[in-house]
Design an enzyme around this catalytic site. Structure first.
Site, PDB file in Angstrom:
ATOM      1  N   GLU A   1       0.711  -1.049   0.001  1.00  0.00           N
ATOM      2  CA  GLU A   1      -0.138  -0.178  -0.204  1.00  0.00           C
ATOM      3  C   GLU A   1       0.873   1.200  -0.188  1.00  0.00           C
ATOM      4  O   GLU A   1       0.549   2.110   0.645  1.00  0.00           O
ATOM      5  CB  GLU A   1      -0.952  -0.029   1.198  1.00  0.00           C
ATOM      6  CG  GLU A   1      -1.904  -1.290   1.037  1.00  0.00           C
ATOM      7  CD  GLU A   1      -2.902  -1.314   2.112  1.00  0.00           C
ATOM      8  OE1 GLU A   1      -3.929  -2.114   1.910  1.00  0.00           O
ATOM      9  OE2 GLU A   1      -2.876  -0.637   3.193  1.00  0.00           O
TER      10      GLU A   1
ATOM     11  N   GLU B   1      -5.021  -8.551  -1.516  1.00  0.00           N
ATOM     12  CA  GLU B   1      -5.397  -8.082  -0.152  1.00  0.00           C
ATOM     13  C   GLU B   1      -7.050  -7.689  -0.401  1.00  0.00           C
ATOM     14  O   GLU B   1      -7.364  -6.525  -1.136  1.00  0.00           O
ATOM     15  CB  GLU B   1      -4.982  -7.284   0.665  1.00  0.00           C
ATOM     16  CG  GLU B   1      -5.318  -7.270   1.999  1.00  0.00           C
ATOM     17  CD  GLU B   1      -4.424  -6.380   2.894  1.00  0.00           C
ATOM     18  OE1 GLU B   1      -3.118  -6.582   2.851  1.00  0.00           O
ATOM     19  OE2 GLU B   1      -4.974  -5.433   3.518  1.00  0.00           O
TER      20      GLU B   1
END
Length: 541
Positions: free
Chosen positions: A197, A315
């Site tokens: 991220e 994810e």
């Protein structure tokens, strides 16, 4: 007569849902001549995160001891849950992975565990993976047959500038030594993922796409060097973040051909875990459809800038910040989960990793007891029934009936997934093969004059020679919540509760056989896998 009137009144007062239930007829055409996309053999994946037990959100701390660092790998329920998939893909990664150091080589920093630290990313200090623990993890992976994706620390060596921006070259020395140790020990890693991220604006930290691309090239060089005499050679995933078109495009352009093998992105399309509207979002077809734009745009980014790469969902937990308590761990979450598995596959997603295998409210297993939550069984049924080949399905029905079809896994035929989001409509489904529809048109058969049962029987082409008097069956796996409670943690399969055996083994997931001529129905707020075992599928390999 008086008794009948009284009974009707009682039903009216106590069972309004029975009287309110509608029935709609739906015709589905499954295009079996060709597949439109293909997933990986191990499409269904789950994550193991780094969060310590004191990771808390909304006045609750649902992680227990489920971290990569402290998870009880000896718990029999854990091993049984992974082994039930035979080759379950596990992705080790998460928010704290870019603060993980590896206790190997010339590590200059002390090897300590994560601690609360207001100045650190996400409120935690840097942490450390001891090689003894890495050995234990790999012994577990080997024992259970897990396929491993490991997320590397992509912030090591960079400098923090501004609010979330990190700049400078990645220091690859610690990762190099860690990968070298892994190879020396003979541990099989399917894929190395670079960072978590950090793409676009980032979550907590961000790195520019051009810098990121150069660093991925460096990782690729390390992989080439260290795996020169070791097979199989792992693939590289990046960036493990939320899709940002310009950032993702730039990453592929800078890194160049065949460096990033899989473009991994994250999805949390239900919003925050404390959103009181979570269940309404899960049951709203319009809300579920919104994420299709992300899948579509990511596919275009790959086509235009990196056709050598595949798409992965690295994810996805539905609701972020540990998931929604009493939602993400209950039956209702499977409507979102299975729908997104189906949608992602249609957009050529090769792998879909669920956040998490265990930990938080969205774990497939309960973080305290290791007992499977409903979504575990949804994942296992998908893994066992839905093959790699994705088939198009056309229908004329309500948006509340979601339908996905794949070539059946490990055998001939088609598996159809039906998801009924409606709370009051039962659907009667007439499923036909496109190849047979075309044949019927050529033969000028007036299908309008044929009975439903005759039409259903005539819609199938059978593999092999079947005697005219031989009964043909389909398999049905009907999923409903215990006692009709959508927030139940117990899932029923064909009316029977799915529970671990006395020995802690995963229960057998047995279908109910239905005569092929019998109508297909799906009741309100339920899910059904249907396997047409002898269905002719020219497009399936």
């Amino acid at each position: 007569m008086g008794f009948q009137i009284s009974l009707f009144i009682l039903l009216l007062v106590f069972s309004p849902s029975i009287l309110a239930q509608n029935a709609d007829d739906v015709r589905l055409v499954i295009h079996t001549n060709t597949t439109t996309a293909e997933t990986d053999d191990n499409y269904v994946c789950a994550t193991l995160d780094w969060w310590p037990h004191d990771k808390c959100n909304y006045n609750q701390c649902p992680w227990e001891y489920s971290s990569v660092i402290n998870l009880d790998l000896s718990h029999p329920f854990l091993a049984n849950a992974v082994q039930a998939f035979k080759n379950f893909r596990l992705r080790l990664g998460g928010s704290l992975q870019d603060q993980v150091l590896y206790e190997v080589g010339n590590l200059k920093s002390p090897c300590k565990q994560f601690e609360k630290d207001k100045s650190g990313l996400f409120g935690f200090s840097k942490g450390c993976l001891h090689m003894k623990r890495w050995d234990e993890l790999n012994n577990f992976f080997k024992m259970t047959g897990a396929v491993v994706t490991f997320g590397l620390n992509a912030l090591h060596g960079r400098q923090h500038f501004g609010k979330d921006s990190w700049q400078g070259d990645w220091d690859s020395s610690n990762a190099h030594d860690f990968i070298k140790y892994t190879i020396t020990k003979g541990y099989l890693i399917d894929s190395w993922e670079f960072g978590n991220e950090l793409s676009g604006k980032g979550i907590g930290a961000s790195v520019g796409a051009e810098q990121y691309g150069k660093d991925v090239v460096r990782l690729n060089s390390i992989i080439d060097e260290l795996y020169k005499n070791f097979q199989p050679k792992p693939i590289i995933l990046a960036p493990g973040g939320f899709y940002d078109k310009s950032w993702f495009d730039k990453l592929l352009q800078v890194s160049g051909p065949r460096v990033v093998n899989a473009l991994s992105h994250h999805i949390y399309n239900l919003g925050s875990g404390n959103d009181h509207n979570l269940i309404n979002k899960i049951l709203d077809p319009d809300h579920l459809n919104k994420v299709s734009a992300t899948f579509g745009n990511l596919s275009l980014s790959i086509q235009m800038n990196g056709p050598w790469a595949s798409a992965w969902v690295g994810e996805s937990g539905g609701a972020y910040n540990s998931g929604g308590p009493h939602v993400s761990d209950t039956f209702v979450d499977s409507f979102w989960y299975l729908d997104q598995l189906g949608m992602a596959a249609k957009y050529s997603t090769k792998v879909y990793c669920r956040q998490t295998l265990i930990g938080g409210n969205y774990g497939l297993l309960n973080a305290s007891t290791f007992v499977p939550n409903p979504d575990y069984y949804s994942a296992l049924l998908w893994h066992r029934l839905m093959g790699k080949g994705v088939l198009d399905v056309d229908g004329n029905g309500s948006p509340y009936l979601r339908s996905y079809a794949h070539c059946s896994k490990g055998r001939a035929g088609v598996t159809l997934l039906l998801i009924n989001l409606s709370n009051q409509t039962m659907f009667n489904v007439d499923a036909k093969s496109s190849s047979n529809v075309e044949l019927q048109l050529k033969e000028k058969v007036d299908t309008r004059k044929r009975s439903f049962a005759h039409g259903l029987k005539g819609s199938f082409s059978w593999v092999g020679n079947k005697a005219s008097d031989e009964r043909l069956f389909r398999e049905e796996y009907h999923l409903t919540p215990e006692a009709g409670n959508l927030q139940s943690r117990t899932m029923l399969l064909n009316g029977q509760a799915l529970q671990l055996t006395e020995r802690g083994d995963i229960p057998s997931l047995s279908p109910v056989p239905r005569d092929i001529n019998s109508p297909i129905t799906i009741s309100p707020l339920s899910i059904k896998f249907i396997v047409f075992t002898n269905f002719n599928t020219p497009g399936c390999k």
